[in-house]
Design a protein around this motif. Structure first.
Motif, PDB file in Angstrom:
ATOM      1  N   VAL A 155       0.881  -1.166   0.000  1.00 31.62           N
ATOM      2  CA  VAL A 155       0.000   0.000   0.000  1.00 31.62           C
ATOM      3  C   VAL A 155       0.914   1.211   0.000  1.00 31.62           C
ATOM      4  N   ARG A 156       0.952   1.916  -1.127  1.00 32.65           N
ATOM      5  CA  ARG A 156       1.955   2.953  -1.333  1.00 32.65           C
ATOM      6  C   ARG A 156       1.416   4.362  -1.080  1.00 32.65           C
ATOM      7  N   ASN A 157       2.256   5.167  -0.468  1.00 33.14           N
ATOM      8  CA  ASN A 157       1.984   6.600  -0.390  1.00 33.14           C
ATOM      9  C   ASN A 157       3.084   7.339  -1.153  1.00 33.14           C
ATOM     10  N   LEU A 158       4.307   7.218  -0.643  1.00 34.01           N
ATOM     11  CA  LEU A 158       5.474   7.814  -1.303  1.00 34.01           C
ATOM     12  C   LEU A 158       6.430   6.679  -1.635  1.00 34.01           C
ATOM     13  N   SER A 159       6.495   6.327  -2.901  1.00 34.54           N
ATOM     14  CA  SER A 159       7.323   5.169  -3.245  1.00 34.54           C
ATOM     15  C   SER A 159       8.085   5.360  -4.545  1.00 34.54           C
ATOM     16  N   GLY A 160       7.995   6.526  -5.129  1.00 37.06           N
ATOM     17  CA  GLY A 160       8.631   6.727  -6.418  1.00 37.06           C
ATOM     18  C   GLY A 160       7.683   6.450  -7.571  1.00 37.06           C
ATOM     19  N   GLU A 161       6.659   5.633  -7.318  1.00 34.08           N
ATOM     20  CA  GLU A 161       5.694   5.307  -8.375  1.00 34.08           C
ATOM     21  C   GLU A 161       4.302   5.830  -8.044  1.00 34.08           C
ATOM     22  N   SER A 162       4.145   6.442  -6.892  1.00 33.02           N
ATOM     23  CA  SER A 162       2.838   6.982  -6.524  1.00 33.02           C
ATOM     24  C   SER A 162       3.007   8.441  -6.106  1.00 33.02           C
ATOM     25  N   ASN A 163       1.930   9.193  -6.248  1.00 33.85           N
ATOM     26  CA  ASN A 163       1.973  10.615  -5.927  1.00 33.85           C
ATOM     27  C   ASN A 163       1.541  10.813  -4.467  1.00 33.85           C
ATOM     28  N   PRO A 164       2.423  11.319  -3.603  1.00 33.29           N
ATOM     29  CA  PRO A 164       2.056  11.472  -2.191  1.00 33.29           C
ATOM     30  C   PRO A 164       1.271  12.756  -1.910  1.00 33.29           C
ATOM     31  N   CYS A 165       0.792  13.421  -2.955  1.00 29.75           N
ATOM     32  CA  CYS A 165       0.065  14.681  -2.757  1.00 29.75           C
ATOM     33  C   CYS A 165      -1.330  14.621  -3.376  1.00 29.75           C
ATOM     34  N   ASP A 166      -1.832  13.432  -3.692  1.00 33.06           N
ATOM     35  CA  ASP A 166      -3.128  13.337  -4.377  1.00 33.06           C
ATOM     36  C   ASP A 166      -4.274  12.934  -3.453  1.00 33.06           C
ATOM     37  N   GLY A 167      -3.990  12.808  -2.166  1.00 30.08           N
ATOM     38  CA  GLY A 167      -5.051  12.427  -1.225  1.00 30.08           C
ATOM     39  C   GLY A 167      -5.454  10.970  -1.327  1.00 30.08           C
ATOM     40  N   MET A 168      -4.636  10.178  -2.030  1.00 26.82           N
ATOM     41  CA  MET A 168      -4.967   8.763  -2.218  1.00 26.82           C
ATOM     42  C   MET A 168      -3.754   7.885  -1.892  1.00 26.82           C
ATOM     43  N   LEU A 169      -4.048   6.657  -1.470  1.00 25.76           N
ATOM     44  CA  LEU A 169      -3.020   5.624  -1.404  1.00 25.76           C
ATOM     45  C   LEU A 169      -3.217   4.722  -2.615  1.00 25.76           C
ATOM     46  N   GLN A 170      -2.277   3.828  -2.831  1.00 26.61           N
ATOM     47  CA  GLN A 170      -2.363   2.925  -3.974  1.00 26.61           C
ATOM     48  C   GLN A 170      -2.045   1.511  -3.490  1.00 26.61           C
ATOM     49  N   ALA A 171      -3.042   0.633  -3.599  1.00 27.67           N
ATOM     50  CA  ALA A 171      -2.810  -0.773  -3.208  1.00 27.67           C
ATOM     51  C   ALA A 171      -2.334  -1.540  -4.434  1.00 27.67           C
ATOM     52  N   VAL A 172      -1.220  -2.227  -4.284  1.00 34.29           N
ATOM     53  CA  VAL A 172      -0.674  -3.039  -5.385  1.00 34.29           C
ATOM     54  C   VAL A 172      -0.615  -4.490  -4.913  1.00 34.29           C
ATOM     55  N   ILE A 173      -1.356  -5.348  -5.605  1.00 37.12           N
ATOM     56  CA  ILE A 173      -1.358  -6.781  -5.263  1.00 37.12           C
ATOM     57  C   ILE A 173      -0.631  -7.517  -6.383  1.00 37.12           C
ATOM     58  N   ILE A 192       7.115  18.754   5.042  1.00 43.62           N
ATOM     59  CA  ILE A 192       8.419  18.100   5.022  1.00 43.62           C
ATOM     60  C   ILE A 192       9.371  18.840   4.074  1.00 43.62           C
ATOM     61  N   ILE A 193      10.636  18.919   4.479  1.00 46.18           N
ATOM     62  CA  ILE A 193      11.635  19.584   3.629  1.00 46.18           C
ATOM     63  C   ILE A 193      12.178  18.562   2.629  1.00 46.18           C
ATOM     64  N   THR A 194      12.107  18.922   1.346  1.00 46.64           N
ATOM     65  CA  THR A 194      12.568  17.993   0.302  1.00 46.64           C
ATOM     66  C   THR A 194      13.695  18.631  -0.507  1.00 46.64           C
ATOM     67  N   GLY A 195      14.402  17.780  -1.233  1.00 46.85           N
ATOM     68  CA  GLY A 195      15.471  18.248  -2.103  1.00 46.85           C
ATOM     69  C   GLY A 195      15.035  18.262  -3.555  1.00 46.85           C
ATOM     70  N   LYS A 196      15.885  18.845  -4.400  1.00 46.09           N
ATOM     71  CA  LYS A 196      15.559  18.910  -5.831  1.00 46.09           C
ATOM     72  C   LYS A 196      15.486  17.518  -6.455  1.00 46.09           C
ATOM     73  N   GLU A 197      16.207  16.575  -5.863  1.00 50.90           N
ATOM     74  CA  GLU A 197      16.280  15.225  -6.441  1.00 50.90           C
ATOM     75  C   GLU A 197      15.151  14.316  -5.955  1.00 50.90           C
ATOM     76  N   ARG A 198      14.129  14.866  -5.384  1.00 48.81           N
ATOM     77  CA  ARG A 198      13.018  14.035  -4.892  1.00 48.81           C
ATOM     78  C   ARG A 198      12.433  13.211  -6.040  1.00 48.81           C
ATOM     79  N   THR A 199      11.849  12.075  -5.705  1.00 47.78           N
ATOM     80  CA  THR A 199      11.424  11.126  -6.745  1.00 47.78           C
ATOM     81  C   THR A 199       9.962  11.278  -7.142  1.00 47.78           C
ATOM     82  N   PHE A 200       9.275  12.279  -6.609  1.00 48.19           N
ATOM     83  CA  PHE A 200       7.856  12.420  -6.944  1.00 48.19           C
ATOM     84  C   PHE A 200       7.562  13.804  -7.493  1.00 48.19           C
ATOM     85  N   GLU A 201       6.449  13.902  -8.222  1.00 52.73           N
ATOM     86  CA  GLU A 201       5.984  15.178  -8.761  1.00 52.73           C
ATOM     87  C   GLU A 201       4.683  15.543  -8.064  1.00 52.73           C
TER      88      GLU A 201
END
Lengths: 244, 120
Positions: free
Chosen positions: A159-177, A234-243
């Motif tokens: 169940v992903r929130n911030l994983s590089g493949e999911s957007n942690p700013c969309d108000g949603m989680l993503q379940a991957v089975i 949260i403080i993030t860097g330019k190299e963060r993996t999400f948009e």
């Protein structure tokens, strides 16, 4: 006002002595030095942070790794302070996702103070930033009390929130089975991936199962998972993996 | 032919897509505001205001409604599609169909009434 929380594994460890000195000097040079609190055995990290927040701290920075973040995550989210990190040592997956470089280089990212507000997940009241994973998933999921989903074969769940493949700013989680499916004459097993966006779900198992929230083990037969939209600054860097 | 990789790629570009792959079963009222692709099993009801893709390996026992739909698997239940419905050669539908535009490939099986624009 900044508060720097040192995890106990970096204190008195010669391996990190030089790096800590460099960090402290750089923070002073950048004008963002602050109160230093040190974690230790029998010292409750959450209580320490609460005390500092009561004294006017507005930014909490941990020096350590993913385990250090887990120790303070609940209180940081509940208090609404800005969270930052200076990754030191191994096990720094969250820092990588947030684009924070290791060691002294992280000081400049803190100084740039690029603050993002991201979603936070919760599993049985325990907050998580990145994901919940269930390596051996033999259970059923109820999504928002409307429908049930279960694997028909051996499976793993994330169940992903911030994983590089999911957007942690969309108000949603993503379940991957990922379920094993046998194909062809040789019945070779392949992993088939199902993806379901969600705001809340419940995992129910007949026997206790192991669940890892940001790498921390939890065991039980029921896990209530939900998302708190824009729950953490949260403080993030330019190299963060999400948009965003 | 309706290939799984095609609709996975299509969904990767969408906003909040849902994919139910083989090896997963869904029971209940499944509703979504985004695109849905199903290659697994579903019992209950299935609704989306966007596009629906039912793959060759999918087995659906449900009332189905969508804006657009492409069907290559088995559906037992009535289908209501607002815009266009495509039935591929491998599709097998047992139930009534209501849609505005319909395309049926040779080999597709339909057991039920078909209504277009509300007219039988």
């Amino acid at each position: 006002m900044y508060c720097y929380l040192y995890d106990d594994f970096i204190q008195g460890n010669k391996r990190f002595e030089k790096e800590l000195a460099l960090i402290e000097n750089r923070l002073t040079d950048l004008g963002i030095a602050g109160k230093i609190s040190r974690l230790a055995l029998f010292r409750n990290a959450e209580e320490m942070i609460r005390d500092e927040i009561d004294k006017g701290v507005t930014t909490v920075v941990v020096l350590g790794n993913d385990d250090t973040i887990r120790k303070v995550l609940n209180v940081v989210v509940e208090s609404g302070v800005v969270f930052g990190m200076i990754p030191i040592g191994p096990k720094n997956k969250l820092a990588q996702l947030l684009g924070i470089p290791e060691g002294v280089a992280a000081c400049d990212v803190l100084s740039a103070r690029r603050v993002e507000t991201i979603d936070i997940g919760s599993v049985n009241g325990r907050k998580f930033i990145s994901e919940v994973s269930v390596p051996e998933f033999r259970a059923e999921i109820t999504f928002e009390e409307k429908f049930r989903v279960f694997p028909t074969s051996t499976a793993e769940l994330e169940v992903r929130n911030l994983s590089g493949e999911s957007n942690p700013c969309d108000g949603m989680l993503q379940a991957v089975i990922r379920a094993d499916v046998k194909r062809g004459l040789l019945r070779r097993s392949t992993k088939e991936e199902s993806i379901l966006p969600l705001q809340s779900m419940t995992i129910r198992a007949e026997k206790p199962i192991q669940v890892f929230a940001d790498g921390e083990l939890m065991e039980g037969t029921r896990f209530d998972i939900s998302v708190e939209s824009m729950g953490m600054k949260i403080i993030t860097g330019k190299e963060r993996t999400f948009e965003t | 032919m309706f290939k799984k990789s095609e609709h996975h790629m299509a969904h990767a570009q969408a906003g909040s897509e849902t994919i139910i792959a083989q090896g997963v079963k869904v029971e209940g009222d499944f509703k979504s505001n985004g695109d849905i692709a199903i290659d697994g099993e579903l019992n209950g009801s299935l609704a989306t205001v966007a596009s629906l893709h039912i793959g060759e390996s999918a087995v659906i026992h449900a009332e189905v409604s969508a804006k657009n739909a492409v069907i290559a698997g088995v559906i037992v239940g009535n289908i209501h599609v607002e815009d266009g419905l495509q039935l591929h050669a491998s599709s097998n539908v047992t139930g009534d169909i209501v849609t505005s535009r319909l395309s049926i490939a040779e080999g597709a099986v339909v057991n039920g009434r078909i209504s277009m624009n509300g007219k039988e």
